[in-house]
Design a protein around this motif. Structure first.
Motif, PDB file in Angstrom:
ATOM      1  N   PHE A   6       0.829  -1.200   0.000  1.00 15.62           N
ATOM      2  CA  PHE A   6       0.000   0.000   0.000  1.00 15.62           C
ATOM      3  C   PHE A   6       0.869   1.258   0.000  1.00 15.62           C
ATOM      4  N   VAL A   7       1.901   1.231   0.849  1.00 11.78           N
ATOM      5  CA  VAL A   7       2.735   2.420   0.986  1.00 11.78           C
ATOM      6  C   VAL A   7       3.595   2.641  -0.257  1.00 11.78           C
ATOM      7  N   VAL A   8       4.135   1.555  -0.821  1.00 15.12           N
ATOM      8  CA  VAL A   8       4.976   1.720  -1.997  1.00 15.12           C
ATOM      9  C   VAL A   8       4.121   2.187  -3.175  1.00 15.12           C
ATOM     10  N   THR A   9       2.873   1.812  -3.178  1.00 11.15           N
ATOM     11  CA  THR A   9       1.956   2.322  -4.207  1.00 11.15           C
ATOM     12  C   THR A   9       1.810   3.831  -4.067  1.00 11.15           C
ATOM     13  N   GLY A  10       1.593   4.262  -2.827  1.00 14.37           N
ATOM     14  CA  GLY A  10       1.462   5.695  -2.582  1.00 14.37           C
ATOM     15  C   GLY A  10       2.687   6.455  -3.025  1.00 14.37           C
ATOM     16  N   GLN A  11       3.855   5.840  -2.815  1.00  7.55           N
ATOM     17  CA  GLN A  11       5.100   6.519  -3.139  1.00  7.55           C
ATOM     18  C   GLN A  11       5.380   6.545  -4.638  1.00  7.55           C
ATOM     19  N   SER A  12       4.894   5.528  -5.353  1.00  4.45           N
ATOM     20  CA  SER A  12       5.215   5.431  -6.779  1.00  4.45           C
ATOM     21  C   SER A  12       4.189   6.151  -7.648  1.00  4.45           C
ATOM     22  N   MET A  13       3.152   6.640  -7.032  1.00  5.17           N
ATOM     23  CA  MET A  13       2.078   7.282  -7.797  1.00  5.17           C
ATOM     24  C   MET A  13       2.395   8.770  -7.920  1.00  5.17           C
TER      25      MET A  13
END
Lengths: 306, 497, 285
Positions: free
Chosen positions: A134-141
Motif C-alpha cells: 500500500f505504501v509503496v503504491t502511494g510513493q510510486s504514484m
C-alpha cells in the motif's frame, strides 16, 4: 552547543542569501515581462518606453544592488502585473497553501504513522507485506496521476466532491490526499524504523520479562520514545509539502502559492517569483536548522562533528 | 478551540455544497472565468479576464451597440472641429459609486492619466495618438497628433475614473478598491479565488439585472463545465469547441457562441528560410484545408475567411478571393521552387491551440515540405516572433484581435514594413495602409484596404484561416448574445422564463 | 536518516522482484524496439476519428488503446512515450551523477576555497524546492527534449556531491591513498583509480533513487507543459492533454498513467532490492 548553533545559523543565512541571488539571476536571464504586458499591436518604441519606465533596461548588476537595498528595508517590490506589493500577493495566497499542507499532513500522519507502527509490531507477517504494498503504491504514484484519478472517481463518476478549486472543506479533501500520499510513505517508513529500533532495546525485553504484554509496552514506552525522530521528520516534511504543492495546486486549480509561483514564472512577474521562492526556502532552511539543532541537543556527539 | 473548528467545518461544508438550481434565486449571477483579474484599475492591465470584470464597474467614454456601431456612453455626442481636434459632450447626472458627480474634468484626467508615460500603462500604445485632453465647460476637447480614423474605436476602451478618488487614495489603493460609475460596484476581491460585485441601484443607465454578480476563478475548463452542470455557475467563459459540443445535448444548459473580431491566421515568413520564395508561400496557402480545421477541430465554432481580417472589422472586403485548397497544384509549386524536402520551423507557445498547430503541420507536410514544431514558452515565443526574420521561424499561428474592429489594428502591425511582427516588406502595401490610417473618409479608406488585401493575396506573408468564436456555456434561462468585441456586459443580460 | 528506504525490503522477496523485473524489462524492450512494435505512426492524425474508445476499428486497423484528441493511435504514442521517459531519466542521471561526483570528490580532495564554494552552492541549491528550481531553469532554457536533460542535469547534481564529498573525506585518510599520494601519483590518477571505485557503491544507491525520481520529474514537467513538447509523445504531456477530456475519454489519461505508475513502481522496488545488496548493514532493520 552555542558555537555549533552559531555556525549552523551562518550556514543558513548564506543559503538564504544564495537563493535570493540565484533566483534573481535566473529570472533576469529568462527575459522581462514587457512583451507580455503590452497589447498585440504595440510598436517597438512603445515596448522600449515601457521597459524603460519599468526599469528593466538597466544592467542586471544595477537591478540586483537595488533589489538588495530594497530587501534590506524589507521592501520586496511591486508586481508589474498586478501593481500590488509582492508581499500582499503572497499573503493573499498563503492561507490556501497552509490549509492544503495541514490537510495533507493530517492524512500523512493519521495513515502513515499507524501503518508504520503496525509494520514494526507485526514484522514479517502478511499484514506488513500488505501495508508495504500500500505504501509503496502511494510513493510510486505521481501526484498528478493520483490527482486525476481522484478527480475522475470522486468528482466525475461519483460526484461526491468538487473536481477543483477552493470552496470549503469538501474541496480540500482530494488535493490533501494527493499531496499527502508521498509524505505518508515517508512517515510510515520512519515510524517503522523508529519503533523497530526501540523494540530491540533492553528496556523492552525487561518489560516483557516482567510480564507486560507487547501491546502495553508499545503503547506505554515505545511510542513515546520513537516519537522524537518522527517529529523531526515531520518538521522537514512540512517543507517538502510546500514544494509538492506546486503540482497538486496546478492539477486541482488550488489558489495557493504553488499555483502563484507557476503563474508568476510564466508571466515573468519577477518580484512575485522572488518573494515566493524566498519564502519557501526560508521555511525549508529554518526547518532543517531546527531539526539539526534538535538532534545536536539530543545527541552531543554531533556538535563535535559539526 | 474545538468549537471553532467545528463551526468552521460546518460553515465550510455549507458554503461548498451546491444549492439546488431552483433555490439559487434570480438575484445572483455566478460567472466562471479561466483567470483572476490581474488588476481592477481599468487603466493598467489589458487582458480579457480583467476587462470582463472591471468593464462592469466602470463606464467608458463611448461604447458599441449589439450591431457594432459606436454609440454614446459617457460622451453623449462628438464632433470634429478640424482633422485633429474632436469635441465631446459629457453626460450630466452621472455619479460615481461614492456619490460624487462625474465631470468633464474626470474624463480629461482619465485620458491624461493613461497617456502619461510615468504611469507605465501597458495600454498606452492604444491611446498614444492623443496629444492632450482638456475639460472646457461641459465638454472635453481632445487633440490627436495626426488625423486618426481609429480614434473612436480606441476610445471604446477608455474607462472613466474619478479624479478626486484616485488622487486621494493613490494608484495602488485604487487598484484594490476601484470606484467607478458603472452598473456594479466592487463588494469583495479575494485574489486568485473570486471577485464579488453588487448592483449600483443609482446607475444612470437603468436598474442592473442582478443584485450581485460573482466572478470565480476556475482555470480548468472541465471544472467550468462541471460547475454549470451542478448549478454552481450560471455562465462560464472560454469553452473549447469539444466542451461546447458536449453541452449542446443538455436540456438545462445552452451554448452561447458568436463570431468575434479575432482572426485565426498563419504567419509565413517572407524574409527568411525556404518560405522567402513566394512560390513556397503560395503552395502552403493551397495546402491548408480550412474546412477540415473548422469542421473537425473547431466543430463549426469558427467561420472561414478569405483574407487576414474578419467581417466584424472595418476594412473587410468580401470579394478578394481566398486560396483554393489544391494539393496537386501546391506540390507542383513546391517542386517548381526546388523546395522539396525543405525544412520549416513552426514556432508555437501554450497560447495557441496545439491541435490546430499539429493539424497545420501535417497539412503542410503533405505537399513535400518538412515541418518541425518548436514549442516555446510565451515570452520566448514573442521575443523570437517579434525579433529578427531569421529567428522568427517559418510558420506560426496567431489569434489576433486589436479590440478596435478596424483593419488598421490588424494588418498594419502584422505586415507593415518595420513593424515588429512583419517579416515582409512591400512598398505598395505600406503605401496603402499608411494612407488608410491618415484619412477620415470611410470610402477612401476602404479602397486603400482593398488594394492592401489584393497585394497580400499575391505575396502571402500570412493566411487567414478562420474567424474565431467566443464560446460561453450558460443556464438555459439566461438571455444574452455575445458580441464580436468579446465584451461581457452584465447590463445586457437577463433571466428569461 | 540512515537506513534509507529499507522498510521496503519487506517487498524484496524473490517473486516480487521477479515480477517487477519482468515489468521493467518489458517497458525497456518496448522503448528500445518502439519503431518495430508500435502498430502505427505515433504522429499520424486522423481528424475524423478523434477521441475513439479502446478497441475502435477503422479500415481494418484496431486502435487497442483508442485514439487521442487528434485521432492518433494512443497505443503507439504510449510505446514511444516509454522511450522518452527512459532516455531522459537515464541521460539526466548520467549528467548529474558525473557533475555531482566530480565536484564532490574535488571539493573533498582539494579542500580550501573550492570546498567552501562547492558545498555552500550545494546548500543553496538544496534550499530551493527541486520542482521550482526545475521550472525556473526551464524559464531560461526553454522546454524540449534536450533542454529537459540539461535542466535536470543542472539541478540534480547536489545530492551526488554531498555523498561523494562525505565518502571521499573518509577514503582520503586511508593509508594506501596516503601512500599513493606520497608515491607521487597525481590528483586525477588518485581520484579516478583509487577514490572513485571506493565511493561508487553509495553513489549508485543515490543514482537508483534518483532514476525513479527523474522519471517522475520528466512526466511532471511535461505534464505542466514545460518538458517534452507535443507532438513528440511523452506520458506526461499525453496525460496533460487528456486531462481536459477525462470525462469523455478517460483512456487518454489512464493508459500512460498506468505505464508511468508501473515503471516507477518497478524502479523503486528494484532500487530497494539493489540497496539491500549494496548495503548489508540495513538488512536487519
Amino acid at each position: 552547543m552555542a558555537g555549533y548553533a552559531f555556525w549552523r545559523l551562518v550556514q543558513a543565512a548564506i543559503a538564504v542569501f544564495g537563493v535570493m541571488t540565484i533566483v534573481f539571476v535566473i529570472m533576469r536571464l529568462a527575459g522581462d515581462p514587457t512583451l507580455l504586458l503590452v497589447p498585440e499591436g504595440a510598436t517597438r518604441e512603445h515596448i522600449e518606453a515601457l521597459r524603460h519606465e519599468l526599469g528593466f533596461d538597466r544592467p542586471i548588476a544595477v537591478q540586483y544592488v537595488a533589489y538588495l537595498a530594497d530587501v534590506l528595508r524589507l521592501d520586496f517590490g511591486q508586481s508589474v502585473v498586478q501593481r500590488l506589493p509582492a508581499t500582499a500577493i503572497l499573503a493573499s495566497r498563503l492561507p490556501y497553501t497552509l490549509e492544503l499542507a495541514l490537510g495533507a499532513s493530517a492524512i500523512a500522519l493519521l495513515v502513515g504513522i499507524p501503518a508504520g507502527v503496525a509494520m514494526a509490531v507485526w514484522r514479517g507477517g502478511a499484514l506488513e507485506r500488505l501495508l508495504a504494498t500500500f505504501v509503496v503504491t502511494g510513493q510510486s504514484m505521481p501526484t498528478f496521476l493520483s490527482g486525476i484519478l481522484l478527480i475522475l472517481v470522486f468528482g466525475v463518476l461519483l460526484g461526491w466532491l468538487p473536481t477543483s478549486g477552493s470552496g470549503g472543506l469538501s474541496s480540500l479533501v482530494l488535493p490533501s490526499i494527493a499531496l499527502g500520499a508521498l509524505s505518508m510513505a515517508t512517515f510510515a517508513r520512519m515510524a517503522r524504523i523508529a519503533v523497530v529500533d526501540e523494540l530491540s532495546k533492553d528496556y523492552v525485553r525487561a518489560a516483557r520479562a516482567r510480564g507486560l504484554s507487547q501491546g502495553a509496552v508499545v503503547v506505554r514506552h515505545v511510542l513515546r520514545n520513537a516519537a522524537v525522530p518522527v517529529v523531526t521528520i515531520a518538521a522537514l516534511e512540512f517543507g517538502n509539502l510546500l514544494a509538492g504543492a506546486v503540482i497538486v495546486e496546478t492539477v486541482f486549480a488550488w489558489p495557493g502559492i504553488g499555483q502563484l509561483a507557476i503563474q508568476s514564472i510564466q508571466s515573468r512577474d519577477f518580484v512575485v517569483v522572488q518573494v515566493v521562492v524566498l519564502f519557501v526556502s526560508v521555511i525549508y532552511v529554518a526547518m532543517s536548522l531546527l531539526a539539526d539543532l534538535a538532534y545536536a541537543w539530543l545527541d552531543p556527539r554531533i556538535r563535535l562533528h559539526g | 478551540m474545538l468549537k471553532q473548528v467545528v463551526m468552521y467545518a460546518l460553515l465550510a461544508a455549507a458554503l461548498a455544497s451546491p444549492l439546488p438550481a431552483s433555490a439559487q434565486g434570480k438575484d445572483a449571477l455566478v460567472v466562471d472565468l479561466p483567470n483572476d483579474a490581474a488588476t481592477l484599475d481599468p487603466h493598467v492591465q489589458w487582458d480579457t479576464d480583467s476587462y470582463t470584470i472591471y468593464r462592469n464597474i466602470f463606464d467608458n467614454l463611448v461604447t458599441r451597440d449589439p450591431s457594432g456601431k459606436i454609440v454614446p456612453q459617457i460622451a453623449t455626442a462628438w464632433r470634429y472641429t478640424n482633422d485633429t481636434t474632436i469635441e465631446f459632450d459629457i453626460r450630466s447626472g452621472v455619479t460615481f459609486h461614492d456619490g460624487s458627480p462625474l465631470t468633464p474634468a474626470d474624463v480629461a484626467f482619465s485620458i491624461n492619466r493613461i497617456i502619461n508615460p510615468a504611469f507605465k500603462s501597458p495600454q498606452l500604445s492604444q491611446f498614444d495618438q492623443i496629444v492632450s485632453a482638456e475639460a472646457r465647460g461641459d465638454k472635453v476637447v481632445m487633440t490627436t497628433k495626426t488625423p486618426y480614423p481609429a480614434l473612436m474605436a480606441q476610445l471604446v476602451k477608455l474607462s472613466i475614473v474619478p479624479k478626486a478618488v484616485v488622487e486621494k487614495v493613490g494608484d495602488q489603493s485604487f487598484n484594490q478598491n476601484p470606484v467607478g460609475s458603472g452598473p456594479y460596484r466592487l463588494a469583495a476581491w479575494q485574489k486568485g479565488v473570486q471577485t464579488a460585485l453588487e448592483a449600483n441601484d443609482r446607475y444612470w443607465g437603468g436598474k442592473p439585472p442582478f443584485k450581485s454578480v460573482t466572478f470565480r476563478v476556475v482555470p480548468d475548463v472541465a471544472t467550468r463545465v462541471a460547475d454549470l452542470r451542478t448549478g454552481r455557475a450560471d455562465i462560464v467563459r472560454q469553452l473549447g469547441p469539444d466542451e461546447a459540443t458536449a453541452l449542446k445535448s443538455e436540456s438545462q444548459l445552452q451554448v452561447l457562441a458568436g463570431p468575434t473580431e479575432r482572426i485565426g491566421y498563419m504567419f509565413i515568413n517572407a524574409q527568411s528560410g525556404p518560405t522567402a520564395d513566394v512560390r513556397v508561400r503560395r503552395a502552403i496557402a493551397q495546402a491548408i484545408d480550412q474546412k477540415a480545421i473548422i469542421e473537425a477541430l473547431l466543430q463549426g465554432y469558427g467561420d472561414p475567411v478569405n483574407i487576414v481580417l474578419t467581417p466584424a472589422n472595418f476594412g473587410y472586403v468580401s470579394d478578394v478571393p481566398g486560396y483554393e485548397f489544391n494539393l496537386a497544384k501546391a506540390k507542383a509549386l513546391v517542386k517548381e521552387a526546388g523546395a522539396e524536402g525543405a525544412s520549416l520551423t513552426f514556432l508555437t507557445s501554450p497560447a495557441y491551440d496545439r491541435r490546430v498547430v499539429e493539424a497545420l503541420q501535417q497539412m503542410v507536410q503533405e505537399i513535400g515540405l518538412k515541418v518541425e514544431i518548436v514549442a516555446l514558452d510565451h515570452p520566448t515565443f514573442l521575443r523570437r516572433r517579434q525579433g529578427r526574420p531569421d529567428e522568427a521561424g517559418s510558420l506560426s499561428l496567431g489569434r489576433w484581435s486589436c479590440a478596435c474592429q478596424d483593419a488598421d489594428g490588424v494588418i498594419f502591425p502584422l505586415f507593415r514594413t518595420g513593424s515588429i511582427w512583419a517579416k515582409y516588406s512591400n512598398p505598395a502595401f505600406d503605401d496603402a495602409v499608411d494612407n488608410a490610417r491618415k484619412i477620415l473618409d470611410e470610402k477612401q479608406r476602404l479602397a486603400f484596404y482593398r488594394k492592401a488585401f489584393e497585394i497580400l493575396r499575391e505575396d502571402v506573408p500570412g493566411i487567414g484561416i478562420y474567424q474565431d468564436y467566443a464560446i460561453y456555456g450558460a443556464r438555459k434561462e439566461l438571455q444574452w448574445k455575445p458580441t464580436p468585441n468579446e465584451a461581457f456586459f452584465i447590463m445586457d443580460m437577463k433571466w428569461g422564463k | 536518516m540512515t537506513g534509507g528506504a529499507t522498510w521496503r525490503s519487506r517487498l524484496s522477496v524473490p517473486w516480487v522482484v521477479a515480477v517487477v523485473s519482468a515489468i521493467l524489462l518489458a517497458i525497456v524492450v518496448m522503448a528500445v524496439l518502439a519503431p518495430l512494435v508500435s502498430p502505427a505512426d505515433p504522429a499520424r492524425q486522423t481528424l475524423i476519428a478523434r477521441l475513439r474508445p479502446p478497441g475502435y476499428v477503422a479500415n481494418g486497423f484496431v486502435y487497442r488503446f483508442g485514439t487521442d484528441e487528434l485521432g492518433r493511435d494512443l497505443l503507439s504514442r504510449v510505446i514511444w512515450g516509454a522511450r522518452a521517459s527512459l532516455v531522459v531519466a537515464l541521460l539526466s542521471v548520467a549528467v548529474s551523477l558525473s557533475v555531482g561526483a566530480l565536484l564532490g570528490m574535488v571539493a573533498a580532495w582539494k579542500r580550501g576555497w573550492i570546498e567552501i564554494v562547492v558545498m555552500r552552492l550545494v546548500d543553496i541549491m538544496l534550499s530551493i524546492p527541486a520542482i521550482l528550481l526545475a521550472v525556473l531553469t526551464v524559464a531560461v532554457l526553454g522546454p524540449g527534449f534536450g533542454k529537459l536533460i540539461i535542466v535536470l542535469g543542472l539541478t540534480r547534481w547536489p545530492r551526488y556531491t554531498r555523498v561523494a564529498y562525505a565518502q571521499t573525506l573518509q577514503v582520503a585518510s586511508l593509508p594506501y591513498i596516503k601512500a599513493a599520494e606520497l608515491g607521487g601519483a597525481g590528483s586525477l590518477r588518485i581520484l579516478s583509480r583509487h577514490v572513485l571505485p571506493n565511493i561508487a557503491g553509495p553513489l549508485l544507491v543515490v543514482a537508483t533513487a534518483e532514476f525513479g525520481l527523474m522519471i517522475l520529474f520528466e512526466a511532471g514537467l511535461s505534464f505542466l507543459g514545460l518538458g517534452i513538447q507535443p507532438p513528440q509523445p511523452s506520458w506526461g504531456s499525453i496525460m496533460s492533454s487528456g486531462r481536459q477530456y477525462v470525462e469523455r475519454a478517460w483512456w487518454i489519461t489512464l493508459f500512460p498513467g498506468a505505464f508511468l505508475f508501473l515503471l516507477v513502481l518497478s524502479v523503486n522496488v528494484l532500487g530497494d532490492w539493489l540497496r539491500d545488496r549494496l548495503d548489508p548493514r540495513s538488512r536487519n532493520r
